[in-house]
Scaffold this motif. Structure first.
Motif, mmCIF file in Angstrom:
data_model
loop_
_atom_site.group_PDB
_atom_site.id
_atom_site.type_symbol
_atom_site.label_atom_id
_atom_site.label_comp_id
_atom_site.label_asym_id
_atom_site.label_seq_id
_atom_site.Cartn_x
_atom_site.Cartn_y
_atom_site.Cartn_z
ATOM 1 N N VAL A 5 41.513 2.827 19.551
ATOM 2 C CA VAL A 5 40.273 2.301 18.991
ATOM 3 C C VAL A 5 39.095 3.116 19.499
ATOM 4 C CG1 VAL A 5 38.756 0.305 18.898
ATOM 5 C CG2 VAL A 5 41.223 -0.012 18.830
ATOM 6 N N LEU A 6 38.254 3.547 18.578
ATOM 7 C CA LEU A 6 37.047 4.257 18.952
ATOM 8 C C LEU A 6 35.965 3.232 19.231
ATOM 9 C CD1 LEU A 6 35.156 6.646 19.188
ATOM 10 C CD2 LEU A 6 34.959 6.691 16.710
ATOM 11 N N SER A 7 35.474 3.249 20.452
ATOM 12 C CA SER A 7 34.429 2.304 20.798
ATOM 13 C C SER A 7 33.407 3.009 21.664
ATOM 14 C CB SER A 7 35.013 1.110 21.539
ATOM 15 O OG SER A 7 35.628 1.529 22.736
ATOM 16 N N GLY A 8 32.269 2.378 21.809
ATOM 17 C CA GLY A 8 31.257 2.915 22.696
ATOM 18 C C GLY A 8 30.429 4.019 22.076
ATOM 19 N N VAL A 9 30.521 4.223 20.757
ATOM 20 C CA VAL A 9 29.689 5.238 20.134
ATOM 21 C C VAL A 9 28.296 4.664 19.987
ATOM 22 C CG1 VAL A 9 29.352 6.676 18.115
ATOM 23 C CG2 VAL A 9 31.651 6.169 18.885
ATOM 24 N N TRP A 258 36.080 12.913 14.613
ATOM 25 C CA TRP A 258 37.182 13.726 15.148
ATOM 26 C C TRP A 258 37.729 13.158 16.455
ATOM 27 C CZ3 TRP A 258 39.640 17.051 12.306
ATOM 28 C CH2 TRP A 258 38.983 17.753 11.303
ATOM 29 N N TYR A 259 37.028 12.212 17.024
ATOM 30 C CA TYR A 259 37.385 11.714 18.362
ATOM 31 C C TYR A 259 38.791 11.127 18.372
ATOM 32 C CZ TYR A 259 37.102 9.031 22.722
ATOM 33 O OH TYR A 259 37.335 8.517 23.977
ATOM 34 N N ASP A 264 44.831 11.223 19.307
ATOM 35 C CA ASP A 264 46.179 11.075 18.761
ATOM 36 C C ASP A 264 47.054 12.297 18.993
ATOM 37 O OD1 ASP A 264 45.601 8.546 17.919
ATOM 38 O OD2 ASP A 264 45.315 9.057 15.812
ATOM 39 N N GLN A 265 46.438 13.426 19.285
ATOM 40 C CA GLN A 265 47.238 14.611 19.596
ATOM 41 C C GLN A 265 48.017 14.455 20.904
ATOM 42 O OE1 GLN A 265 44.224 17.669 19.625
ATOM 43 N NE2 GLN A 265 44.894 18.459 17.649
ATOM 44 N N SER A 266 47.484 13.703 21.845
ATOM 45 C CA SER A 266 48.087 13.668 23.183
ATOM 46 C C SER A 266 49.529 13.158 23.181
ATOM 47 C CB SER A 266 47.211 12.857 24.129
ATOM 48 O OG SER A 266 45.968 13.518 24.313
ATOM 49 N N PRO A 267 49.827 11.993 22.593
ATOM 50 C CA PRO A 267 51.247 11.579 22.559
ATOM 51 C C PRO A 267 52.103 12.524 21.722
ATOM 52 C CG PRO A 267 49.868 10.023 21.338
ATOM 53 C CD PRO A 267 48.946 10.929 22.067
ATOM 54 N N ALA A 268 51.525 13.150 20.696
ATOM 55 C CA ALA A 268 52.297 14.082 19.883
ATOM 56 C C ALA A 268 52.639 15.341 20.675
ATOM 57 C CB ALA A 268 51.514 14.443 18.614
#
Length: 550
Positions: A5-9, A258-259, A264-268
């Protein structure tokens, strides 16, 4: 893809593009759309004068080059302009069989495709290059196309650097300071034009390039990030699309850009790093790094510890090692190369590791250009969290289960938290029935840089599109590569327009290409990395890469 979840923007955003309802053909303030039309008409009238390529392009004489000018600001089409470098090799087949120009973009952001005409010499591209002129170009900000700069080359770190997978608070504060300095450097060195380096303008530039090439409709192939602004083009200019190929697609959902896409790249990458270690363990007789993935990890950690204490050749520390090892997540053509380097290092020979991981001398005026364009485009494209506490929370959680790439990616993108230019609001990529001709999507199931879920999302958004999946494979960018099945679908589509599968969901799959053969230590001098051509590793660290210090 399990998106975090993107938060804090927080903070005020200047929105310079407008969302569109599904099925609408155009999306831009009238001034920017009008500016695009004016620029395209001007480019069509002027065309491109192709002559001998500049020496800097390092291209053979049968490839020619020219320029097309695009507005810096499409709201002011008569104002300042940028010359985009364009390269071309003409179709080799009979004139009667020519299908026009095929334009290619390899991604990045920050990569050039002026090398693309070289693909005409590859077997997988022979029939395509007989029918099409192969056209590459340097997007705005890249290479000689009004290059963006954020840092004096003399200020770039070239010595050994650390790369902790679980950074201390002191290390985090130091990286925050670097990110702020880099963001300020982008604003200072590029000036007011900085705000105009973004994906919507890349899509508009593509429309101007189409017109300059005298093509009524665009035939385009984009890889990685090239799929994102290609999808923007398809949404903005669907009436101008002839055929489009999206290879290793980015998830275009506005919530991802893009955040979240970077998170999502990290687990991939963690999954692909495990694939590499499993492969190395299966060839322990060649490399001697361990018979299990866990043992290979232990060997890697041993190298990291030793390099932290004593950098190889005085140049390769943890940061350089890690940057080099990230390549195994992009392309399995690097697997034997990197495994051999680790093996030789542990046996007392650091030379292969130094050759592969030491930073190249960067004294030219455009040193760091790729990273500067990457940063400008991603930071300009969308909102980012402006409070480091959000980054710290999300990446600390990720690093608990996916330490391999998490913090490295965070440091690369952190300047976006302190960005000085106004942001865009991501366009809602979406087309309805009958708006767009069928397009072809290619994706590897275990792609780390652009996880497979993004291909599914793109297919959902582009009505009538077809998806070809390379199962149980993870090389980033598969069109024109070693998989004959994938190449068959690509060739058929570009030559005939036919896509696989039936409506409403068009899908096909291919078995994976063979895993790389292990290379014995005695043959280590014969090792070569993948070449910079489509399907051969061309995408060059798209959407992820080494930390700023590496």
């Amino acid at each position: 893809m399990k998106a975090l979840v993107l938060s804090g923007v927080v903070g005020s955003l200047v929105l310079t593009s407008l969302a569109i309802p599904p099925g609408r053909a155009l999306d831009a303030p009238p001034s920017e759309m009008g500016g695009t039309l004016i620029a395209a008409r001007r480019a069509a009238a002027e065309g491109i004068r192709f002559t001998t390529c500049p020496a800097e392009e390092k291209l053979p004489p049968h490839i020619t080059c020219g320029t097309v000018r695009v507005p810096v600001d499409y709201a002011d089409p008569d104002g300042a302009s940028i010359p985009l470098t364009v390269s071309r090799v003409e179709a080799s087949g009979p004139a009667a069989d020519r299908q026009g120009a095929l334009v290619y973009n390899p991604g990045g952001p920050g990569a050039s495709s002026t090398f693309f005409p070289l693909a005409a010499e590859l077997p997988a591209w022979k029939r395509i290059s007989a029918a099409y002129d192969l056209v590459g170009y340097a997007p705005r900000g890249v290479g000689r196309s009004a290059p963006v700069s954020c840092q004096d080359p003399a200020d770039r770190a070239t010595g050994p650097t650390p790369a902790p997978t679980h950074p201390s608070e002191v290390f985090k504060r130091e990286r925050i300071a670097r990110a702020k300095t880099y963001a300020q450097g982008c604003a200072t060195r590029t000036g007011t034009a900085l705000r105009h380096y973004h994906s919507l303008n890349n899509a508009r530039d593509l429309e101007v390039l189409r017109a300059a090439l005298d093509e009524p409709k665009l035939t385009y192939m984009g890889a990685s990030y090239g799929t994102y602004f290609g999808a923007l083009y398809a949404t903005l200019f669907p009436h101008r699309v002839r055929r489009m190929v999206f290879d290793a697609p980015v998830d275009p959902a506005p919530r991802q850009v893009w955040y979240v896409n970077n998170l999502d790249q990290s687990p991939a990458f963690e999954r692909r790093w495990a694939d590499f270690r499993t492969w190395v363990a299966g060839h322990d007789k060649v490399y001697g790094l361990g018979t299990t993935a866990r043992e290979v990890q232990a060997s890697y950690e041993k190298v990291r510890v030793e390099l932290a204490a004593s950098p190889a050749g005085g140049k390769v520390g943890q940061g350089q090692l890690h940057a080099a090892m990230l390549d195994v997540g992009y392309h399995d053509g690097f697997w034997a190369l990197r495994a051999n380097a680790l093996s030789r290092y542990l046996k007392g020979d650091p030379k292969p590791l130094i050759e592969q991981a030491a930073p190249a001398p960067e004294t030219s005026p455009d040193a760091g250009n790729g990273r500067a364009v990457y940063t400008a485009v991603e930071c300009n494209d969308a909102p980012w969290p402006e409070d480091f506490a959000v980054w710290d929370r999300d990446n600390t959680r990720l690093a608990e289960t996916a330490p391999f790439e998490t913090w490295d990616n965070a440091w690369l993108n952190l300047p976006c938290a302190y960005w000085k230019a106004p942001r865009q609001m991501p366009l809602d990529v979406r087309t309805g029935p009958g708006v767009l001709p069928p397009v072809l999507i290619l994706a590897a199931e275990r792609d780390a840089a652009t996880p497979y879920e993004g291909a599914l999302e793109l297919q959902r958004r582009l009505w009538g599109s077809a998806l070809v999946t390379e199962r149980d494979a993870g090389t980033h960018g598969i069109g024109g590569g070693p998989n004959a099945c994938v190449n068959g679908y690509l060739e058929t589509y570009l030559l005939t327009g036919a896509v696989p599968g039936g409506t409403p969901v068009r899908r096909a799959s291919c078995a994976p290409h063979p895993e790389p053969d292990p290379v014995s230590l005695e043959r280590r001098a014969e090792l070569r990395p993948p070449s910079d051509l489509p399907g051969q590793g061309v995408t060059a660290r798209p959407l992820a890469g080494p930390s700023p210090s590496s």
